[in-house]
Design an enzyme around this catalytic site. Structure first.
Site, PDB file in Angstrom:
ATOM      1  N   SER A   6       0.768  -1.394   0.179  1.00  0.00           N
ATOM      2  CA  SER A   6      -0.099   0.047  -0.041  1.00  0.00           C
ATOM      3  C   SER A   6       0.946   1.261  -0.203  1.00  0.00           C
ATOM      4  O   SER A   6       1.942   1.225   0.401  1.00  0.00           O
ATOM      5  CB  SER A   6      -0.706  -0.082   1.130  1.00  0.00           C
ATOM      6  OG  SER A   6      -1.680  -1.121   1.324  1.00  0.00           O
TER       7      SER A   6
HETATM    8  N1  SAH Z   1      -0.888  -4.960   3.996  1.00  0.00           N
HETATM    9  C1  SAH Z   1      -0.263  -5.323   2.663  1.00  0.00           C
HETATM   10  C2  SAH Z   1      -1.040  -4.832   1.462  1.00  0.00           C
HETATM   11  C3  SAH Z   1      -0.949  -6.217   0.715  1.00  0.00           C
HETATM   12  S1  SAH Z   1      -2.084  -5.884  -0.687  1.00  0.00           S
HETATM   13  C4  SAH Z   1       1.239  -4.685   2.657  1.00  0.00           C
HETATM   14  O1  SAH Z   1       1.345  -3.919   3.609  1.00  0.00           O
HETATM   15  O2  SAH Z   1       1.968  -4.918   2.031  1.00  0.00           O
HETATM   16  C5  SAH Z   1      -3.710  -7.099  -0.161  1.00  0.00           C
HETATM   17  C6  SAH Z   1      -3.247  -8.338   0.398  1.00  0.00           C
HETATM   18  O3  SAH Z   1      -4.438  -8.919   0.770  1.00  0.00           O
HETATM   19  C7  SAH Z   1      -2.752  -9.279  -0.886  1.00  0.00           C
HETATM   20  O4  SAH Z   1      -1.345  -9.784  -0.389  1.00  0.00           O
HETATM   21  C8  SAH Z   1      -3.723 -10.169  -1.029  1.00  0.00           C
HETATM   22  O5  SAH Z   1      -3.023 -11.520  -1.356  1.00  0.00           O
HETATM   23  C9  SAH Z   1      -4.351 -10.279   0.426  1.00  0.00           C
HETATM   24  N2  SAH Z   1      -5.783 -11.017   0.335  1.00  0.00           N
HETATM   25  C10 SAH Z   1      -6.589 -10.814  -0.302  1.00  0.00           C
HETATM   26  N3  SAH Z   1      -7.753 -11.424  -0.159  1.00  0.00           N
HETATM   27  C11 SAH Z   1      -7.366 -11.862   1.164  1.00  0.00           C
HETATM   28  C12 SAH Z   1      -8.057 -13.013   1.881  1.00  0.00           C
HETATM   29  N4  SAH Z   1      -9.346 -13.406   1.663  1.00  0.00           N
HETATM   30  N5  SAH Z   1      -7.161 -13.319   2.958  1.00  0.00           N
HETATM   31  C13 SAH Z   1      -6.207 -13.044   3.276  1.00  0.00           C
HETATM   32  N6  SAH Z   1      -5.254 -12.242   2.525  1.00  0.00           N
HETATM   33  C14 SAH Z   1      -5.958 -11.847   1.355  1.00  0.00           C
END
Ligand code: SAH
Length: 230
Positions: A80
């Site tokens: 993000s």
């Molecule tokens: N907080 C992260 C942002 C990653 S983007 C950071 O600081 O880098 C969002 C993430 O959510 C992705 O890695 C994606 O695989 C995950 N995601 C999407 N759906 C999900 C679910 N149902 N359960 C767990 N993770 C999920």
């Protein structure tokens, strides 16, 4: 405030990852830009200044790690934008949490920012490979983050309830299992809406379990998907 992480000499690099470059990012976050208001909480700004974001992206992108922008982390996912991480963290700290659940570990950066603030962090990721890489980073930084490879839409019931829950992927509506794992007095921060644009919502559960909700900012997140992948 003591930041809870082991700072390794190489974490404070030179050039595009230097302390000066990080300080510039923090100045930008403090000022805010476009419609996004400035970040006021010094604890949050201090955590952003301290956690080495360049270690949470591929080496080829390290020189861009202190720009206020989302960056690709593979598997079609993104780390993000720092302003969004700061805004969500600031909102989450308001109710003075100690035990926090994150859905969507991704690179591990948001979890690391929360851990650096001294919070007890639990995080769930559905993509195994991303989670394995994030775990290596937590270890490398000496951070104690509890993590699980699972579909985060079920939360982490065995470890709940949580004082705060932060969802870092967008769903069309609030996920009931997650609001259910929020402790009385707790805060849930989540992007809600369709693909392309969502509203960042802040939900508070009072001592009687009543829920109130507030919109913080327009945001763009990758979707919250179902099931797990290796
Ligand atoms: N907080 C992260 C942002 C990653 S983007 C950071 O600081 O880098 C969002 C993430 O959510 C992705 O890695 C994606 O695989 C995950 N995601 C999407 N759906 C999900 C679910 N149902 N359960 C767990 N993770 C999920």
């Amino acid at each position: 405030m003591t930041l809870r992480m082991r700072l390794q000499p190489e974490a404070i690099g030179s050039g595009m990852t230097s302390q000066r470059v990080r300080d510039r990012l923090v100045d930008r976050l403090r000022e805010g830009h476009h419609e996004s208001g400035g970040i006021r909480d010094e604890r949050v700004l201090n955590a952003i200044r301290t956690v080495p974001r360049h270690l949470f992206v591929d080496e080829a992108l390290a020189t861009r790690a202190y720009e206020d922008t989302a960056l690709p982390i593979g598997h079609g996912q993104t780390i993000s934008q720092p302003w969004v991480v700061a805004k969500m963290t600031e909102a989450l700290l308001e109710s003075g949490p100690s035990k926090v659940l994150e859905i969507g570990t991704g690179s591990g950066y948001q979890a690391a920012v929360l851990a650096a603030l001294g919070l007890e962090v639990h995080t769930v990721e559905r993509i195994g490979e991303l989670l394995r890489t994030a775990r290596k980073r937590f270890r490398q930084l000496g951070m104690n983050v509890r993590s699980k490879h699972d579909d985060g839409r079920i939360g982490w019931p065995e470890n709940g309830p949580f004082d705060a829950i932060i969802v870092t992927a967008a769903a069309p509506a609030l996920v009931e299992a997650l609001t259910g794992q929020l402790a009385p007095g707790g805060t849930l921060i989540a992007p809600v809406g369709g693909a392309g644009s969502q509203s960042l919502l802040k939900l508070r559960k009072d001592a009687d379990g009543n829920i109130t909700q507030q919109t913080l900012a327009p945001v763009v997140f990758v979707p919250l998907l179902s099931g797990m992948v290796d």
